[in-house]
Enzyme design. Structure first.
Site, PDB file in Angstrom:
ATOM      1  CG  ASP A 179      11.241  -2.538   9.691  1.00 20.49           C
ATOM      2  OD1 ASP A 179      11.412  -1.359  10.064  1.00 20.49           O
ATOM      3  OD2 ASP A 179      11.050  -2.869   8.512  1.00 20.49           O
ATOM      4  CE  LYS A 192       8.367   3.805  10.020  1.00 28.79           C
ATOM      5  NZ  LYS A 192       8.654   3.871   8.592  1.00 28.79           N
TER       6      LYS A 192
END
Length: 161
Positions: A98, A118
């Site tokens: 992430d 993201k």
């Protein structure tokens, strides 16, 4: 982040359908054996032999590829589990991390990693990119590690992976 060649030779035919078949078996979710067990009469004590579990995935694909979901915890390397530390520092693993994983955790990574960006409004495209990276690693027979911040199953976020 590092990129690299797949290590020679043609990649095996690997797709989401192939992975689904490896997971569910070639005859679909209801195998002949489990149908046979479901139809079997109860034993004298009233107990039936149980059908084999159908939801248990294989531990690895035939080429050795596998995926592990790992939580990076709250960001401090001191708070990682021993198992998470071992997986993160293995130089043979491909990590997909992430964008919010701390720099301290990123500093522990021993091999190749790719950052999943993201951002609000582009989660769908980013998740598709993550799937593609996972398939790429699986085609190469690698251990793909999806490293997420915190506990990957809080608020159901592990389910989307």
């Amino acid at each position: 982040p590092v990129g690299g060649p797949s290590g020679g030779g043609a990649a095996p035919p690997l797709s989401l359908a192939y992975i689904d078949e490896a997971y569910n078996g070639s005859s679909g979710p209801a195998s002949a054996r489990s149908a046979e067990l479901d139809a079997a009469p109860a034993a004298p004590g009233g107990e039936r032999e149980r059908a084999p579990a159908r939801s248990r995935p294989p531990s690895a694909l035939p080429n050795g590829g596998r995926v592990t979901l790992v939580g990076a915890g709250p960001g401090s390397p001191d708070l990682l589990t021993v198992a998470a530390h071992r997986i993160i520092t293995d130089p043979d693993n491909l990590l997909i991390v992430d964008r919010l994983v701390s720099d301290e955790i990123l500093g522990l990574i021993g091999g190749e990693y790719k950052v999943a960006n993201k951002n609000p409004g582009c989660q769908g495209a980013a998740q598709k990119e993550i799937y593609e990276w996972c398939l790429e690693g699986l085609r190469e027979g690698r251990h793909v590690v999806r490293l997420k911040i915190g506990d990957p199953f809080v608020f159901g976020r592990g389910g989307e992976e």
